[in-house]
Design a protein around this motif. Structure first.
Motif, PDB file in Angstrom:
ATOM      1  N   VAL A  52      12.481  28.091  90.654  1.00 15.20           N
ATOM      2  CA  VAL A  52      11.514  27.359  89.613  1.00 15.20           C
ATOM      3  C   VAL A  52      10.532  26.681  90.290  1.00 15.20           C
ATOM      4  N   ILE A  53       9.206  26.506  89.598  1.00 13.59           N
ATOM      5  CA  ILE A  53       8.402  25.866  90.080  1.00 13.59           C
ATOM      6  C   ILE A  53       7.609  24.847  89.316  1.00 13.59           C
ATOM      7  N   ASN A  54       6.950  23.965  89.936  1.00  5.04           N
ATOM      8  CA  ASN A  54       6.348  22.584  89.143  1.00  5.04           C
ATOM      9  C   ASN A  54       4.939  23.037  88.996  1.00  5.04           C
ATOM     10  N   LEU A  55       4.585  23.351  87.566  1.00  8.56           N
ATOM     11  CA  LEU A  55       3.335  23.805  87.283  1.00  8.56           C
ATOM     12  C   LEU A  55       2.734  22.808  86.281  1.00  8.56           C
ATOM     13  N   ARG A  56       1.898  22.061  87.034  1.00  7.05           N
ATOM     14  CA  ARG A  56       1.324  20.998  86.247  1.00  7.05           C
ATOM     15  C   ARG A  56       2.441  19.871  85.507  1.00  7.05           C
ATOM     16  N   GLY A  57       3.532  19.727  86.251  1.00  7.48           N
ATOM     17  CA  GLY A  57       4.583  18.878  85.460  1.00  7.48           C
ATOM     18  C   GLY A  57       5.499  19.420  84.648  1.00  7.48           C
ATOM     19  N   ASN A  58       5.339  20.764  84.579  1.00 10.04           N
ATOM     20  CA  ASN A  58       6.298  21.735  83.779  1.00 10.04           C
ATOM     21  C   ASN A  58       7.155  22.671  84.591  1.00 10.04           C
ATOM     22  N   VAL A  59       8.439  22.517  84.401  1.00 12.97           N
ATOM     23  CA  VAL A  59       9.208  23.643  85.209  1.00 12.97           C
ATOM     24  C   VAL A  59       9.057  24.891  84.677  1.00 12.97           C
ATOM     25  N   VAL A  60       8.736  25.883  85.602  1.00 11.12           N
ATOM     26  CA  VAL A  60       8.611  27.227  85.356  1.00 11.12           C
ATOM     27  C   VAL A  60       9.485  28.026  86.064  1.00 11.12           C
ATOM     28  N   PRO A  61      10.343  28.927  85.361  1.00  8.15           N
ATOM     29  CA  PRO A  61      11.217  29.719  86.348  1.00  8.15           C
ATOM     30  C   PRO A  61      10.429  30.871  86.695  1.00  8.15           C
ATOM     31  N   VAL A  62      10.876  31.249  87.979  1.00  9.32           N
ATOM     32  CA  VAL A  62      10.099  32.570  88.612  1.00  9.32           C
ATOM     33  C   VAL A  62      10.894  33.510  88.970  1.00  9.32           C
ATOM     34  N   ILE A  63      10.589  34.900  88.589  1.00  5.88           N
ATOM     35  CA  ILE A  63      11.345  35.838  88.269  1.00  5.88           C
ATOM     36  C   ILE A  63      10.873  37.012  89.430  1.00  5.88           C
ATOM     37  N   ASP A  64      11.708  37.647  90.267  1.00  6.79           N
ATOM     38  CA  ASP A  64      11.327  38.581  91.028  1.00  6.79           C
ATOM     39  C   ASP A  64      11.662  39.944  90.525  1.00  6.79           C
ATOM     40  N   LEU A  65      10.351  40.487  89.660  1.00 10.17           N
ATOM     41  CA  LEU A  65      10.582  41.699  88.889  1.00 10.17           C
ATOM     42  C   LEU A  65      11.033  42.765  89.736  1.00 10.17           C
ATOM     43  N   LYS A  66      10.686  42.898  90.900  1.00 13.33           N
ATOM     44  CA  LYS A  66      11.276  44.027  91.708  1.00 13.33           C
ATOM     45  C   LYS A  66      12.878  44.077  91.730  1.00 13.33           C
ATOM     46  N   LEU A  67      13.490  42.765  91.874  1.00 17.62           N
ATOM     47  CA  LEU A  67      14.938  42.783  91.700  1.00 17.62           C
ATOM     48  C   LEU A  67      15.477  43.055  90.401  1.00 17.62           C
ATOM     49  N   LYS A  68      14.790  42.505  89.515  1.00 21.01           N
ATOM     50  CA  LYS A  68      15.024  42.859  87.805  1.00 21.01           C
ATOM     51  C   LYS A  68      15.045  44.559  87.935  1.00 21.01           C
ATOM     52  N   PHE A  69      14.329  44.974  88.333  1.00 21.16           N
ATOM     53  CA  PHE A  69      13.995  46.527  88.276  1.00 21.16           C
ATOM     54  C   PHE A  69      14.685  47.376  89.196  1.00 21.16           C
ATOM     55  N   GLY A  70      15.786  46.670  90.103  1.00 14.98           N
ATOM     56  CA  GLY A  70      16.621  47.419  90.749  1.00 14.98           C
ATOM     57  C   GLY A  70      15.741  47.899  92.273  1.00 14.98           C
ATOM     58  N   MET A  71      14.759  47.060  92.431  1.00 11.10           N
ATOM     59  CA  MET A  71      14.031  47.411  93.803  1.00 11.10           C
ATOM     60  C   MET A  71      14.499  46.501  94.962  1.00 11.10           C
ATOM     61  N   SER A  72      13.968  46.734  95.847  1.00 12.92           N
ATOM     62  CA  SER A  72      14.268  45.495  97.044  1.00 12.92           C
ATOM     63  C   SER A  72      13.377  44.364  96.685  1.00 12.92           C
ATOM     64  N   ALA A  73      14.016  43.079  97.132  1.00  9.73           N
ATOM     65  CA  ALA A  73      13.186  41.822  97.114  1.00  9.73           C
ATOM     66  C   ALA A  73      11.801  41.625  97.338  1.00  9.73           C
ATOM     67  N   THR A  74      10.995  40.994  96.666  1.00 16.23           N
ATOM     68  CA  THR A  74       9.553  40.930  96.844  1.00 16.23           C
ATOM     69  C   THR A  74       9.530  39.958  98.409  1.00 16.23           C
ATOM     70  N   GLU A  75       9.025  40.370  99.592  1.00 19.59           N
ATOM     71  CA  GLU A  75       8.743  39.559 100.759  1.00 19.59           C
ATOM     72  C   GLU A  75       7.588  38.989 100.689  1.00 19.59           C
ATOM     73  N   ARG A  76       7.664  37.686 100.923  1.00 17.61           N
ATOM     74  CA  ARG A  76       6.389  36.946 101.148  1.00 17.61           C
ATOM     75  C   ARG A  76       5.366  37.351 102.209  1.00 17.61           C
ATOM     76  N   THR A  77       4.070  37.537 101.499  1.00 13.81           N
ATOM     77  CA  THR A  77       2.899  37.988 102.455  1.00 13.81           C
ATOM     78  C   THR A  77       1.754  37.157 102.158  1.00 13.81           C
ATOM     79  N   VAL A  78       0.728  37.250 102.566  1.00 17.11           N
ATOM     80  CA  VAL A  78      -0.649  36.482 102.303  1.00 17.11           C
ATOM     81  C   VAL A  78      -0.951  37.069 100.950  1.00 17.11           C
TER      82      VAL A  78
END
Length: 165
Positions: A52-78
């Protein structure tokens, strides 16, 4: 397809990359696009739920759609970003963050350039694909963001938001 095509017969889509594929989501579902930020992992959640992230005081779940769709995990880049979307299921609305390798552009697709989702046997659920839009030599896979997640998954996410309040 009709729910996302406006009176002029076109559909505005925010396009983004996941791996080598270009996906899109109806611009009406998109709240904003954020640079990648720290995501707090929540124990005992599915792998595709990065936290989850804090978006202006609200808890927002963060989903990795690549994992949801059976792909490899999203790697953090710029270029990695979080697309904040509003999803609706059974009259309930929820705000989610979807990880993307990079955001491309907003494209206006005319309905004659959008094909229905391919039928690939009975075992594969393509209900979450709203259409395939022709763009250049390739396609943009337009997601029906309201069909990507099940009712159970959305209930789990809203439970996270309520527990954090």
């Amino acid at each position: 397809m009709s729910e996302s095509i406006n009176d002029t017969g076109s559909c505005q889509v925010l396009t983004f990359k996941m791996g080598e594929e270009v996906f899109g989501v109806n611009i009406m579902s998109v709240r904003e696009v954020l640079d990648y930020t720290n995501v707090t992992k929540v124990p005992q959640t599915p792998d595709f739920m990065r936290g989850v992230i804090n978006l202006r005081g609200n808890v927002v779940p963060v989903i990795d759609l690549k994992l949801k769709f059976g792909m490899s995990a999203t790697e953090r880049t710029v270029n990695t970003c979080i697309i904040i979307v509003e999803v609706s299921l059974d009259g309930e609305s929820a705000i989610l963050g979807a990880l993307a390798d990079s955001v491309q552009e907003v494209v206006d697709f005319e309905k004659e350039f959008i094909e229905p989702a391919p039928r690939i046997g009975t075992q594969l659920n393509t209900e979450f694909i709203q259409g395939m839009a022709k763009k250049g030599e390739g396609f943009v896979i337009i997601l029906n963001i309201n069909k990507v997640f099940s009712a159970d998954e959305l209930n789990m996410y809203s439970g996270l938001q309520e527990n954090a309040s």
